[in-house]
Design a protein around this motif. Structure first.
Motif, PDB file in Angstrom:
ATOM      1  N   ARG A   1      17.234  24.866  -3.195  1.00  0.00           N
ATOM      2  CA  ARG A   1      18.592  24.485  -2.819  1.00  0.00           C
ATOM      3  C   ARG A   1      18.837  24.640  -1.309  1.00  0.00           C
ATOM      4  NH1 ARG A   1      23.572  24.558  -5.795  1.00  0.00           N
ATOM      5  NH2 ARG A   1      22.505  25.326  -7.652  1.00  0.00           N
ATOM      6  N   ARG A   2      18.161  25.604  -0.677  1.00  0.00           N
ATOM      7  CA  ARG A   2      18.473  25.962   0.701  1.00  0.00           C
ATOM      8  C   ARG A   2      18.040  24.921   1.724  1.00  0.00           C
ATOM      9  NH1 ARG A   2      15.864  31.852  -0.108  1.00  0.00           N
ATOM     10  NH2 ARG A   2      14.387  30.437  -1.131  1.00  0.00           N
ATOM     11  N   HIS A   3      17.186  23.972   1.322  1.00  0.00           N
ATOM     12  CA  HIS A   3      16.855  22.913   2.294  1.00  0.00           C
ATOM     13  C   HIS A   3      16.864  21.520   1.661  1.00  0.00           C
ATOM     14  CE1 HIS A   3      12.122  23.014   1.710  1.00  0.00           C
ATOM     15  NE2 HIS A   3      12.747  23.199   0.583  1.00  0.00           N
ATOM     16  N   LEU A   4      17.656  21.342   0.610  1.00  0.00           N
ATOM     17  CA  LEU A   4      17.755  20.016  -0.004  1.00  0.00           C
ATOM     18  C   LEU A   4      18.294  18.973   0.971  1.00  0.00           C
ATOM     19  CD1 LEU A   4      19.044  20.694  -3.635  1.00  0.00           C
ATOM     20  CD2 LEU A   4      16.825  19.771  -2.940  1.00  0.00           C
ATOM     21  N   GLU A   5      19.150  19.383   1.894  1.00  0.00           N
ATOM     22  CA  GLU A   5      19.705  18.427   2.840  1.00  0.00           C
ATOM     23  C   GLU A   5      18.635  17.791   3.712  1.00  0.00           C
ATOM     24  OE1 GLU A   5      22.736  17.129   3.301  1.00  0.00           O
ATOM     25  OE2 GLU A   5      23.280  18.096   1.419  1.00  0.00           O
ATOM     26  N   LEU A   6      17.480  18.462   3.863  1.00  0.00           N
ATOM     27  CA  LEU A   6      16.403  17.941   4.696  1.00  0.00           C
ATOM     28  C   LEU A   6      15.418  17.084   3.911  1.00  0.00           C
ATOM     29  CD1 LEU A   6      15.684  21.151   6.828  1.00  0.00           C
ATOM     30  CD2 LEU A   6      17.149  19.187   7.392  1.00  0.00           C
TER      31      LEU A   6
END
Length: 554
Positions: free
Chosen positions: A121-126
Protein backbone atom coordinates in the motif's frame (compact mmCIF):
# COMPACT_ATOMS: atom_id res chain seq x y z
CA UNK A 1 -25.58 -26.23 5.47
CA UNK A 2 -25.72 -22.41 5.45
CA UNK A 3 -27.46 -22.33 8.83
CA UNK A 4 -24.84 -24.64 10.33
CA UNK A 5 -21.98 -22.52 9.00
CA UNK A 6 -23.48 -19.29 10.25
CA UNK A 7 -24.31 -20.93 13.57
CA UNK A 8 -20.60 -21.70 13.95
CA UNK A 9 -19.87 -18.07 13.05
CA UNK A 10 -22.14 -16.89 15.85
CA UNK A 11 -20.62 -19.31 18.33
CA UNK A 12 -17.16 -17.98 17.55
CA UNK A 13 -18.07 -14.32 17.69
CA UNK A 14 -17.84 -14.05 21.47
CA UNK A 15 -14.42 -15.73 21.54
CA UNK A 16 -13.15 -13.28 18.92
CA UNK A 17 -14.51 -10.40 20.96
CA UNK A 18 -12.63 -11.41 24.13
CA UNK A 19 -9.40 -12.51 22.44
CA UNK A 20 -8.01 -9.62 20.38
CA UNK A 21 -5.62 -10.76 17.67
CA UNK A 22 -2.13 -9.34 17.26
CA UNK A 23 -2.31 -8.50 13.56
CA UNK A 24 -4.82 -8.06 10.76
CA UNK A 25 -3.70 -11.49 9.54
CA UNK A 26 -4.60 -13.11 12.86
CA UNK A 27 -7.97 -11.34 12.93
CA UNK A 28 -8.64 -12.48 9.35
CA UNK A 29 -7.88 -16.10 10.24
CA UNK A 30 -10.29 -15.82 13.17
CA UNK A 31 -12.98 -14.53 10.81
CA UNK A 32 -12.35 -17.39 8.38
CA UNK A 33 -12.77 -19.91 11.20
CA UNK A 34 -15.96 -18.26 12.40
CA UNK A 35 -17.43 -18.38 8.91
CA UNK A 36 -16.45 -22.01 8.30
CA UNK A 37 -14.04 -21.14 5.47
CA UNK A 38 -11.19 -23.33 6.69
CA UNK A 39 -9.94 -24.50 3.28
CA UNK A 40 -8.17 -21.97 1.06
CA UNK A 41 -7.71 -22.71 -2.67
CA UNK A 42 -4.75 -20.78 -4.01
CA UNK A 43 -2.06 -20.07 -6.54
CA UNK A 44 -0.13 -17.42 -4.62
CA UNK A 45 2.83 -15.19 -5.35
CA UNK A 46 5.04 -12.69 -3.59
CA UNK A 47 2.18 -10.38 -2.60
CA UNK A 48 0.60 -13.20 -0.57
CA UNK A 49 3.64 -14.41 1.36
CA UNK A 50 2.88 -12.19 4.36
CA UNK A 51 -0.49 -13.95 4.69
CA UNK A 52 0.72 -17.50 4.13
CA UNK A 53 4.11 -17.83 5.83
CA UNK A 54 3.55 -19.74 9.06
CA UNK A 55 0.07 -20.84 7.93
CA UNK A 56 -2.08 -22.12 10.85
CA UNK A 57 -2.24 -25.89 11.28
CA UNK A 58 -6.02 -25.91 11.69
CA UNK A 59 -6.61 -24.44 8.23
CA UNK A 60 -6.10 -26.36 4.98
CA UNK A 61 -4.14 -24.93 2.07
CA UNK A 62 -4.90 -26.36 -1.40
CA UNK A 63 -2.53 -25.45 -4.24
CA UNK A 64 -3.49 -25.57 -7.90
CA UNK A 65 -1.20 -24.87 -10.83
CA UNK A 66 -3.35 -22.31 -12.63
CA UNK A 67 -5.96 -19.83 -11.43
CA UNK A 68 -8.65 -21.37 -13.62
CA UNK A 69 -8.16 -24.59 -11.69
CA UNK A 70 -8.05 -22.72 -8.37
CA UNK A 71 -11.43 -21.09 -8.97
CA UNK A 72 -12.95 -24.19 -10.57
CA UNK A 73 -11.97 -26.38 -7.62
CA UNK A 74 -13.24 -23.81 -5.13
CA UNK A 75 -16.52 -23.46 -7.03
CA UNK A 76 -17.09 -27.22 -7.02
CA UNK A 77 -16.22 -27.26 -3.32
CA UNK A 78 -18.70 -24.44 -2.63
CA UNK A 79 -21.49 -26.13 -4.57
CA UNK A 80 -20.80 -29.38 -2.76
CA UNK A 81 -20.88 -27.90 0.72
CA UNK A 82 -23.64 -25.36 0.09
CA UNK A 83 -21.59 -22.49 1.53
CA UNK A 84 -18.84 -20.13 0.33
CA UNK A 85 -15.35 -21.43 -0.26
CA UNK A 86 -12.23 -19.31 -0.03
CA UNK A 87 -9.92 -18.41 -2.94
CA UNK A 88 -6.56 -16.63 -2.94
CA UNK A 89 -5.01 -15.32 -6.17
CA UNK A 90 -1.93 -13.28 -6.92
CA UNK A 91 -2.40 -9.63 -7.77
CA UNK A 92 -2.98 -8.56 -11.37
CA UNK A 93 -1.56 -11.65 -13.17
CA UNK A 94 -3.37 -14.16 -10.97
CA UNK A 95 -6.62 -12.23 -10.89
CA UNK A 96 -6.44 -11.77 -14.65
CA UNK A 97 -5.94 -15.48 -15.20
CA UNK A 98 -8.95 -16.23 -13.01
CA UNK A 99 -11.51 -13.98 -14.69
CA UNK A 100 -13.10 -16.53 -17.05
CA UNK A 101 -13.42 -19.02 -14.21
CA UNK A 102 -14.95 -16.34 -11.97
CA UNK A 103 -17.48 -15.58 -14.71
CA UNK A 104 -18.35 -19.27 -14.88
CA UNK A 105 -18.67 -19.46 -11.10
CA UNK A 106 -21.15 -16.57 -11.27
CA UNK A 107 -23.16 -18.31 -13.99
CA UNK A 108 -23.14 -21.51 -11.92
CA UNK A 109 -24.24 -19.59 -8.78
CA UNK A 110 -21.18 -20.78 -6.84
CA UNK A 111 -20.58 -18.60 -3.74
CA UNK A 112 -16.89 -17.70 -3.40
CA UNK A 113 -14.88 -15.31 -1.25
CA UNK A 114 -11.88 -14.30 -3.36
CA UNK A 115 -8.91 -12.55 -1.77
CA UNK A 116 -6.71 -10.84 -4.36
CA UNK A 117 -3.21 -9.81 -3.39
CA UNK A 118 -1.99 -6.32 -4.16
CA UNK A 119 1.39 -4.59 -3.98
CA UNK A 120 2.47 -2.77 -0.82
CA UNK A 121 0.00 0.00 0.00
CA UNK A 122 2.84 2.41 0.84
CA UNK A 123 4.00 2.83 -2.75
CA UNK A 124 0.96 1.99 -4.87
CA UNK A 125 0.94 5.55 -6.19
CA UNK A 126 4.26 4.81 -7.92
CA UNK A 127 2.78 1.82 -9.80
CA UNK A 128 5.34 -0.74 -8.59
CA UNK A 129 5.94 -4.07 -10.29
CA UNK A 130 2.98 -6.47 -9.75
CA UNK A 131 0.61 -3.66 -8.82
CA UNK A 132 -2.63 -3.79 -10.71
CA UNK A 133 -5.77 -1.81 -11.43
CA UNK A 134 -7.86 -4.55 -9.95
CA UNK A 135 -11.25 -3.04 -9.15
CA UNK A 136 -12.70 -3.49 -12.64
CA UNK A 137 -10.55 -6.32 -13.92
CA UNK A 138 -13.29 -8.97 -13.68
CA UNK A 139 -15.95 -6.68 -15.09
CA UNK A 140 -19.46 -7.19 -13.75
CA UNK A 141 -19.05 -10.87 -12.89
CA UNK A 142 -18.15 -10.46 -9.21
CA UNK A 143 -21.18 -9.84 -7.03
CA UNK A 144 -19.17 -7.41 -4.88
CA UNK A 145 -15.66 -5.89 -4.96
CA UNK A 146 -13.87 -4.00 -2.20
CA UNK A 147 -10.39 -2.74 -1.42
CA UNK A 148 -10.59 -1.73 2.26
CA UNK A 149 -9.54 1.82 3.04
CA UNK A 150 -7.49 0.76 6.09
CA UNK A 151 -5.66 -2.48 6.88
CA UNK A 152 -7.90 -2.84 9.94
CA UNK A 153 -10.96 -3.01 7.65
CA UNK A 154 -9.77 -6.24 5.95
CA UNK A 155 -11.33 -8.76 8.41
CA UNK A 156 -14.69 -7.00 8.24
CA UNK A 157 -14.49 -6.93 4.45
CA UNK A 158 -14.08 -10.71 4.45
CA UNK A 159 -17.21 -11.01 6.61
CA UNK A 160 -19.08 -8.75 4.19
CA UNK A 161 -17.79 -10.71 1.20
CA UNK A 162 -19.07 -13.95 2.74
CA UNK A 163 -22.55 -12.48 3.17
CA UNK A 164 -22.52 -10.99 -0.35
CA UNK A 165 -21.41 -14.30 -1.89
CA UNK A 166 -24.26 -16.18 -0.23
CA UNK A 167 -26.92 -13.56 -0.93
CA UNK A 168 -26.06 -13.03 -4.60
CA UNK A 169 -24.72 -16.58 -5.17
CA UNK A 170 -21.43 -15.69 -6.83
CA UNK A 171 -17.83 -14.55 -6.27
CA UNK A 172 -17.18 -11.62 -3.92
CA UNK A 173 -13.75 -9.97 -4.16
CA UNK A 174 -11.57 -8.45 -1.43
CA UNK A 175 -8.35 -6.76 -2.63
CA UNK A 176 -5.66 -6.70 0.07
CA UNK A 177 -2.29 -4.91 -0.20
CA UNK A 178 0.51 -7.14 1.06
CA UNK A 179 1.53 -4.96 3.98
CA UNK A 180 -2.01 -4.91 5.40
CA UNK A 181 -1.72 -8.43 6.82
CA UNK A 182 0.99 -7.50 9.34
CA UNK A 183 -0.58 -4.23 10.46
CA UNK A 184 -1.94 -4.06 14.02
CA UNK A 185 -5.26 -5.85 14.41
CA UNK A 186 -8.50 -3.93 14.65
CA UNK A 187 -10.32 -3.77 17.93
CA UNK A 188 -13.03 -6.43 18.17
CA UNK A 189 -15.80 -3.87 17.73
CA UNK A 190 -14.17 -2.71 14.45
CA UNK A 191 -14.73 -6.08 12.73
CA UNK A 192 -17.99 -5.02 11.21
CA UNK A 193 -20.48 -7.30 9.57
CA UNK A 194 -23.36 -9.26 11.03
CA UNK A 195 -22.24 -12.13 13.24
CA UNK A 196 -25.28 -14.02 12.00
CA UNK A 197 -27.01 -13.42 8.70
CA UNK A 198 -30.48 -14.99 8.69
CA UNK A 199 -32.18 -15.19 5.32
CA UNK A 200 -35.92 -15.61 5.38
CA UNK A 201 -37.08 -18.29 2.97
CA UNK A 202 -40.77 -17.68 3.53
CA UNK A 203 -43.38 -17.23 0.82
CA UNK A 204 -45.52 -14.10 0.81
CA UNK A 205 -49.17 -15.23 1.08
CA UNK A 206 -50.28 -12.59 -1.45
CA UNK A 207 -47.71 -13.83 -3.96
CA UNK A 208 -48.77 -17.44 -3.43
CA UNK A 209 -52.42 -16.48 -3.84
CA UNK A 210 -51.74 -14.73 -7.15
CA UNK A 211 -49.70 -17.62 -8.53
CA UNK A 212 -52.29 -20.15 -7.33
CA UNK A 213 -55.04 -18.21 -9.12
CA UNK A 214 -52.94 -18.20 -12.29
CA UNK A 215 -52.49 -21.97 -12.13
CA UNK A 216 -56.08 -22.69 -11.13
CA UNK A 217 -57.27 -20.73 -14.15
CA UNK A 218 -55.01 -22.74 -16.48
CA UNK A 219 -56.51 -25.38 -18.74
CA UNK A 220 -53.14 -27.10 -19.22
CA UNK A 221 -50.32 -25.94 -16.93
CA UNK A 222 -46.69 -27.02 -17.21
CA UNK A 223 -43.67 -26.56 -14.93
CA UNK A 224 -40.12 -25.79 -16.05
CA UNK A 225 -37.54 -26.68 -13.39
CA UNK A 226 -34.27 -24.75 -13.19
CA UNK A 227 -30.96 -25.07 -11.41
CA UNK A 228 -32.15 -22.81 -8.58
CA UNK A 229 -34.46 -25.60 -7.43
CA UNK A 230 -31.61 -28.11 -7.08
CA UNK A 231 -31.79 -28.88 -3.38
CA UNK A 232 -33.65 -31.47 -1.30
CA UNK A 233 -36.26 -28.84 -0.38
CA UNK A 234 -36.52 -27.65 -3.98
CA UNK A 235 -37.03 -31.13 -5.37
CA UNK A 236 -39.61 -31.98 -2.71
CA UNK A 237 -41.55 -28.77 -3.38
CA UNK A 238 -41.62 -29.20 -7.17
CA UNK A 239 -42.60 -32.86 -6.89
CA UNK A 240 -45.47 -31.98 -4.55
CA UNK A 241 -46.66 -29.17 -6.83
CA UNK A 242 -46.38 -31.23 -10.01
CA UNK A 243 -48.27 -34.13 -8.47
CA UNK A 244 -50.96 -31.78 -7.18
CA UNK A 245 -51.38 -30.31 -10.68
CA UNK A 246 -50.90 -33.62 -12.50
CA UNK A 247 -48.78 -31.76 -15.05
CA UNK A 248 -45.52 -32.44 -16.91
CA UNK A 249 -42.22 -30.98 -15.74
CA UNK A 250 -39.47 -29.99 -18.16
CA UNK A 251 -35.85 -29.17 -17.33
CA UNK A 252 -34.61 -25.76 -18.45
CA UNK A 253 -32.32 -25.71 -21.51
CA UNK A 254 -28.62 -25.35 -20.72
CA UNK A 255 -29.14 -25.55 -16.98
CA UNK A 256 -26.06 -26.00 -14.79
CA UNK A 257 -27.93 -28.27 -12.36
CA UNK A 258 -31.09 -30.37 -12.33
CA UNK A 259 -34.18 -28.95 -10.62
CA UNK A 260 -36.41 -32.05 -10.58
CA UNK A 261 -35.89 -35.84 -10.34
CA UNK A 262 -35.41 -37.02 -13.90
CA UNK A 263 -36.70 -40.51 -13.17
CA UNK A 264 -40.09 -39.20 -11.95
CA UNK A 265 -42.96 -40.28 -14.23
CA UNK A 266 -43.99 -36.64 -14.79
CA UNK A 267 -40.54 -35.58 -15.98
CA UNK A 268 -40.96 -34.74 -19.65
CA UNK A 269 -37.35 -34.12 -20.68
CA UNK A 270 -34.97 -31.25 -21.42
CA UNK A 271 -36.30 -28.24 -23.25
CA UNK A 272 -34.65 -27.38 -26.58
CA UNK A 273 -32.46 -24.30 -26.91
CA UNK A 274 -34.02 -22.99 -30.12
CA UNK A 275 -37.07 -20.75 -30.06
CA UNK A 276 -39.13 -22.46 -32.76
CA UNK A 277 -38.75 -25.86 -31.12
CA UNK A 278 -39.30 -24.39 -27.65
CA UNK A 279 -42.58 -22.89 -28.84
CA UNK A 280 -43.62 -26.25 -30.28
CA UNK A 281 -42.85 -28.11 -27.05
CA UNK A 282 -44.73 -25.63 -24.85
CA UNK A 283 -47.60 -24.99 -27.31
CA UNK A 284 -50.01 -27.53 -25.70
CA UNK A 285 -49.88 -25.54 -22.45
CA UNK A 286 -51.59 -22.24 -21.79
CA UNK A 287 -49.69 -21.51 -18.56
CA UNK A 288 -45.99 -22.05 -17.80
CA UNK A 289 -44.49 -21.86 -14.30
CA UNK A 290 -40.69 -21.52 -14.42
CA UNK A 291 -39.09 -22.30 -11.04
CA UNK A 292 -35.43 -21.73 -10.28
CA UNK A 293 -34.25 -19.99 -13.44
CA UNK A 294 -35.05 -17.17 -15.83
CA UNK A 295 -37.15 -17.34 -19.00
CA UNK A 296 -35.42 -19.15 -20.85
CA UNK A 297 -31.76 -19.55 -21.85
CA UNK A 298 -31.27 -20.13 -25.58
CA UNK A 299 -28.26 -20.91 -27.79
CA UNK A 300 -28.59 -20.12 -31.52
CA UNK A 301 -30.68 -17.09 -32.35
CA UNK A 302 -34.10 -17.71 -33.91
CA UNK A 303 -36.81 -15.24 -34.82
CA UNK A 304 -40.00 -14.98 -32.84
CA UNK A 305 -41.11 -15.12 -29.19
CA UNK A 306 -40.16 -17.78 -26.66
CA UNK A 307 -43.76 -19.04 -26.30
CA UNK A 308 -46.86 -18.90 -28.43
CA UNK A 309 -48.86 -15.68 -28.15
CA UNK A 310 -51.44 -15.89 -25.40
CA UNK A 311 -49.41 -18.29 -23.25
CA UNK A 312 -49.12 -16.97 -19.70
CA UNK A 313 -45.74 -17.35 -18.01
CA UNK A 314 -44.61 -16.87 -14.42
CA UNK A 315 -41.04 -17.07 -13.14
CA UNK A 316 -39.93 -17.77 -9.57
CA UNK A 317 -36.21 -17.16 -9.00
CA UNK A 318 -34.00 -16.10 -6.13
CA UNK A 319 -31.65 -14.46 -8.65
CA UNK A 320 -32.70 -10.86 -9.18
CA UNK A 321 -31.05 -10.61 -12.60
CA UNK A 322 -32.91 -13.73 -13.81
CA UNK A 323 -36.22 -12.37 -12.57
CA UNK A 324 -35.67 -8.85 -13.95
CA UNK A 325 -34.72 -9.88 -17.47
CA UNK A 326 -37.48 -12.47 -17.96
CA UNK A 327 -40.18 -11.43 -20.50
CA UNK A 328 -43.08 -12.91 -18.51
CA UNK A 329 -46.48 -12.01 -17.09
CA UNK A 330 -45.39 -12.42 -13.46
CA UNK A 331 -41.85 -12.53 -12.02
CA UNK A 332 -41.40 -13.48 -8.37
CA UNK A 333 -38.12 -12.80 -6.60
CA UNK A 334 -37.91 -15.39 -3.85
CA UNK A 335 -36.97 -18.93 -2.90
CA UNK A 336 -38.30 -21.42 -5.47
CA UNK A 337 -38.45 -24.11 -2.78
CA UNK A 338 -40.48 -21.98 -0.38
CA UNK A 339 -42.82 -20.53 -2.99
CA UNK A 340 -43.50 -23.87 -4.70
CA UNK A 341 -44.01 -25.67 -1.38
CA UNK A 342 -46.63 -23.08 -0.43
CA UNK A 343 -48.19 -23.29 -3.91
CA UNK A 344 -48.53 -27.05 -3.58
CA UNK A 345 -50.84 -26.46 -0.63
CA UNK A 346 -52.71 -23.57 -2.24
CA UNK A 347 -53.61 -24.74 -5.75
CA UNK A 348 -56.78 -26.68 -6.41
CA UNK A 349 -55.81 -30.34 -6.83
CA UNK A 350 -56.40 -31.82 -10.25
CA UNK A 351 -56.73 -35.40 -11.35
CA UNK A 352 -53.57 -37.24 -10.38
CA UNK A 353 -51.17 -38.12 -13.14
CA UNK A 354 -51.77 -41.80 -13.91
CA UNK A 355 -50.27 -42.25 -17.34
CA UNK A 356 -47.09 -43.91 -18.51
CA UNK A 357 -43.85 -42.04 -17.73
CA UNK A 358 -43.51 -39.04 -20.01
CA UNK A 359 -39.92 -39.81 -20.86
CA UNK A 360 -37.57 -42.72 -20.51
CA UNK A 361 -33.96 -43.45 -21.20
CA UNK A 362 -33.36 -44.48 -24.79
CA UNK A 363 -32.11 -48.03 -25.26
CA UNK A 364 -28.38 -48.49 -25.34
CA UNK A 365 -27.05 -48.47 -28.89
CA UNK A 366 -26.12 -51.79 -30.38
CA UNK A 367 -22.47 -52.68 -29.74
CA UNK A 368 -20.28 -51.64 -32.64
CA UNK A 369 -19.70 -54.29 -35.27
CA UNK A 370 -16.26 -55.79 -35.66
CA UNK A 371 -13.86 -53.08 -36.76
CA UNK A 372 -16.33 -50.27 -36.01
CA UNK A 373 -15.39 -47.61 -33.41
CA UNK A 374 -17.06 -46.76 -30.14
CA UNK A 375 -19.28 -43.71 -30.06
CA UNK A 376 -20.09 -41.36 -27.21
CA UNK A 377 -23.53 -42.94 -26.82
CA UNK A 378 -21.93 -46.32 -26.07
CA UNK A 379 -19.93 -44.80 -23.23
CA UNK A 380 -22.79 -42.74 -21.82
CA UNK A 381 -25.34 -45.55 -21.96
CA UNK A 382 -22.92 -47.92 -20.23
CA UNK A 383 -22.26 -45.31 -17.53
CA UNK A 384 -25.98 -44.72 -17.05
CA UNK A 385 -26.50 -48.45 -16.47
CA UNK A 386 -23.79 -48.63 -13.82
CA UNK A 387 -23.71 -45.39 -11.85
CA UNK A 388 -25.23 -45.56 -8.37
CA UNK A 389 -28.33 -43.50 -7.69
CA UNK A 390 -26.49 -40.86 -5.65
CA UNK A 391 -23.72 -40.28 -8.17
CA UNK A 392 -22.83 -36.68 -9.08
CA UNK A 393 -22.10 -36.36 -12.80
CA UNK A 394 -20.10 -33.30 -13.85
CA UNK A 395 -20.54 -32.61 -17.55
CA UNK A 396 -18.29 -30.68 -19.91
CA UNK A 397 -18.66 -32.36 -23.27
CA UNK A 398 -20.62 -29.88 -25.40
CA UNK A 399 -21.00 -32.08 -28.47
CA UNK A 400 -22.32 -34.99 -26.35
CA UNK A 401 -24.38 -33.16 -23.73
CA UNK A 402 -27.77 -34.04 -25.24
CA UNK A 403 -26.83 -37.73 -25.28
CA UNK A 404 -25.57 -37.54 -21.70
CA UNK A 405 -28.87 -35.98 -20.59
CA UNK A 406 -30.75 -38.78 -22.33
CA UNK A 407 -28.71 -41.68 -20.95
CA UNK A 408 -27.80 -40.46 -17.42
CA UNK A 409 -30.75 -38.94 -15.55
CA UNK A 410 -30.21 -36.97 -12.34
CA UNK A 411 -31.98 -39.01 -9.68
CA UNK A 412 -30.99 -37.16 -6.51
CA UNK A 413 -30.31 -33.48 -5.75
CA UNK A 414 -26.89 -32.34 -6.97
CA UNK A 415 -26.91 -35.32 -9.33
CA UNK A 416 -25.87 -33.22 -12.31
CA UNK A 417 -23.49 -30.26 -12.55
CA UNK A 418 -22.49 -28.58 -15.80
CA UNK A 419 -20.14 -25.71 -16.52
CA UNK A 420 -21.90 -22.62 -17.86
CA UNK A 421 -19.32 -20.54 -19.66
CA UNK A 422 -15.63 -21.38 -19.46
CA UNK A 423 -14.33 -24.61 -20.95
CA UNK A 424 -11.95 -26.11 -18.43
CA UNK A 425 -14.28 -25.61 -15.46
CA UNK A 426 -15.57 -29.19 -15.31
CA UNK A 427 -12.36 -30.98 -14.38
CA UNK A 428 -11.38 -28.79 -11.41
CA UNK A 429 -15.02 -28.43 -10.32
CA UNK A 430 -15.35 -32.21 -10.06
CA UNK A 431 -12.17 -32.32 -7.96
CA UNK A 432 -13.47 -29.63 -5.60
CA UNK A 433 -16.83 -31.39 -5.38
CA UNK A 434 -15.14 -34.61 -4.32
CA UNK A 435 -13.15 -32.77 -1.67
CA UNK A 436 -16.40 -31.32 -0.30
CA UNK A 437 -18.49 -34.49 -0.69
CA UNK A 438 -16.25 -37.53 -0.16
CA UNK A 439 -19.40 -39.48 0.71
CA UNK A 440 -20.79 -39.36 -2.84
CA UNK A 441 -19.61 -41.02 -6.05
CA UNK A 442 -18.38 -38.33 -8.44
CA UNK A 443 -17.61 -38.80 -12.11
CA UNK A 444 -16.80 -36.18 -14.72
CA UNK A 445 -17.59 -36.62 -18.41
CA UNK A 446 -15.36 -34.35 -20.46
CA UNK A 447 -14.57 -33.77 -24.09
CA UNK A 448 -10.95 -34.17 -25.04
CA UNK A 449 -10.73 -30.50 -26.02
CA UNK A 450 -12.43 -29.38 -22.80
CA UNK A 451 -10.05 -31.42 -20.68
CA UNK A 452 -7.02 -29.61 -22.08
CA UNK A 453 -8.06 -26.22 -20.73
CA UNK A 454 -7.33 -27.28 -17.14
CA UNK A 455 -5.47 -30.59 -17.41
CA UNK A 456 -3.03 -29.31 -14.77
CA UNK A 457 -5.84 -29.63 -12.19
CA UNK A 458 -5.00 -33.35 -12.05
CA UNK A 459 -1.88 -32.50 -10.06
CA UNK A 460 -4.04 -31.08 -7.28
CA UNK A 461 -6.38 -34.09 -7.42
CA UNK A 462 -3.39 -36.39 -6.91
CA UNK A 463 -1.80 -34.23 -4.23
CA UNK A 464 -4.99 -33.91 -2.17
CA UNK A 465 -6.34 -37.42 -2.87
CA UNK A 466 -9.59 -36.44 -4.54
CA UNK A 467 -11.05 -39.74 -5.70
CA UNK A 468 -12.91 -38.57 -8.78
CA UNK A 469 -13.10 -40.57 -12.03
CA UNK A 470 -12.72 -38.43 -15.15
CA UNK A 471 -14.04 -39.96 -18.37
CA UNK A 472 -12.57 -38.15 -21.37
CA UNK A 473 -14.29 -38.79 -24.69
CA UNK A 474 -11.37 -38.69 -27.11
CA UNK A 475 -12.54 -38.15 -30.68
CA UNK A 476 -9.41 -36.42 -31.96
CA UNK A 477 -11.23 -33.43 -33.37
CA UNK A 478 -12.87 -30.12 -32.60
CA UNK A 479 -16.21 -31.88 -32.86
CA UNK A 480 -18.68 -29.16 -31.96
CA UNK A 481 -16.97 -26.64 -34.24
CA UNK A 482 -16.74 -29.20 -37.02
CA UNK A 483 -20.49 -29.86 -36.84
CA UNK A 484 -21.44 -26.19 -36.60
CA UNK A 485 -19.21 -25.21 -39.51
CA UNK A 486 -20.77 -28.00 -41.62
CA UNK A 487 -24.14 -26.31 -41.16
CA UNK A 488 -22.72 -23.27 -42.96
CA UNK A 489 -21.51 -25.41 -45.86
CA UNK A 490 -17.91 -24.33 -45.27
CA UNK A 491 -14.99 -25.98 -43.47
CA UNK A 492 -13.23 -24.29 -40.57
CA UNK A 493 -9.50 -23.46 -40.51
CA UNK A 494 -8.62 -25.48 -37.37
CA UNK A 495 -6.52 -28.64 -37.53
CA UNK A 496 -7.44 -32.02 -36.08
CA UNK A 497 -6.42 -32.71 -32.48
CA UNK A 498 -5.43 -36.32 -33.04
CA UNK A 499 -1.79 -35.91 -32.05
CA UNK A 500 -2.50 -35.29 -28.35
CA UNK A 501 -1.79 -37.85 -25.63
CA UNK A 502 -4.25 -36.90 -22.90
CA UNK A 503 -3.36 -39.96 -20.85
CA UNK A 504 0.26 -38.87 -21.10
CA UNK A 505 -0.60 -35.45 -19.65
CA UNK A 506 -2.28 -37.22 -16.75
CA UNK A 507 0.54 -39.69 -16.11
CA UNK A 508 3.05 -36.83 -16.12
CA UNK A 509 1.20 -35.59 -13.01
CA UNK A 510 1.20 -39.06 -11.37
CA UNK A 511 -2.50 -39.59 -12.11
CA UNK A 512 -3.62 -43.15 -12.78
CA UNK A 513 -5.05 -43.69 -16.27
CA UNK A 514 -6.94 -46.31 -18.24
CA UNK A 515 -7.71 -46.44 -21.94
CA UNK A 516 -10.56 -48.21 -23.72
CA UNK A 517 -11.17 -48.46 -27.43
CA UNK A 518 -13.53 -51.46 -27.74
CA UNK A 519 -16.96 -52.18 -26.33
CA UNK A 520 -15.70 -55.14 -24.35
CA UNK A 521 -12.94 -53.06 -22.76
CA UNK A 522 -15.44 -50.32 -21.97
CA UNK A 523 -17.90 -52.57 -20.15
CA UNK A 524 -15.20 -54.46 -18.27
CA UNK A 525 -13.50 -51.25 -17.13
CA UNK A 526 -16.71 -49.51 -16.05
CA UNK A 527 -17.82 -52.61 -14.13
CA UNK A 528 -14.59 -52.35 -12.18
CA UNK A 529 -14.52 -48.58 -11.67
CA UNK A 530 -18.13 -48.01 -10.61
CA UNK A 531 -18.41 -50.73 -7.98
CA UNK A 532 -16.73 -48.65 -5.25
CA UNK A 533 -16.79 -45.19 -6.81
CA UNK A 534 -17.75 -43.38 -3.60
CA UNK A 535 -14.82 -44.92 -1.72
CA UNK A 536 -12.12 -43.90 -4.19
CA UNK A 537 -9.34 -41.87 -2.61
CA UNK A 538 -7.26 -41.19 -5.71
CA UNK A 539 -8.21 -39.76 -9.10
CA UNK A 540 -8.32 -41.77 -12.30
CA UNK A 541 -8.57 -40.55 -15.88
CA UNK A 542 -10.27 -42.90 -18.33
CA UNK A 543 -9.63 -42.22 -22.01
CA UNK A 544 -12.54 -43.52 -24.09
CA UNK A 545 -11.53 -43.53 -27.75
CA UNK A 546 -14.67 -42.68 -29.74
CA UNK A 547 -15.58 -41.61 -33.25
CA UNK A 548 -17.01 -38.16 -33.83
CA UNK A 549 -20.78 -38.15 -34.00
CA UNK A 550 -21.97 -37.07 -37.42
CA UNK A 551 -24.56 -34.56 -36.16
CA UNK A 552 -24.94 -31.95 -33.47
CA UNK A 553 -28.22 -30.25 -32.67
CA UNK A 554 -28.59 -27.57 -30.01
Amino acid sequence: METQVQGRAAAGAQDAGTRPAATVRDAAFDVMRRLGMTTIFANPGSTEVSLLAGFPDDLEFVLALHEGSVVGMAAGHALGRGAPSLVLVHSMPGFGNSVAALATARLNHAPLVVIVGQQDRRHLELDPFLAGRLNGLAGEYPVWVDQPLRPQDVPGAIVRAHHEAVTARGPAIVIVPMDDWLAPAPAPHEIFGASRMLRSAGADPDVVEELAALLDDAASPVIVAGAGADSPDGWAALVALAERLGCPVWQEPFGPQAGFPQDHPQFAGHLPARRARLRDVLAPHDTVLVAGTGMLRQYPYDEGPLVEPGTRVAVVSQDAAEAHRSPVDVAVLGSPAAVCAALAGAVTPRRAFDGAPLTSRPPAPEPPAAGEPLRAAHVLAALGDRLPRDAIVVEESPSSRLQLNAHIPAREPMGFVSAMGLLGFGMPASIGLKMARPDRPIIAVLGDGSSLYSIQALWSAVQYRAGVVLVVLVNGGYAIMDRLSEKTGQAGPWPALDGLDIGGFARAQSCETRRVATHEELLRTLDELTVDLAQRETPLLLEAIVAQDPTFDA
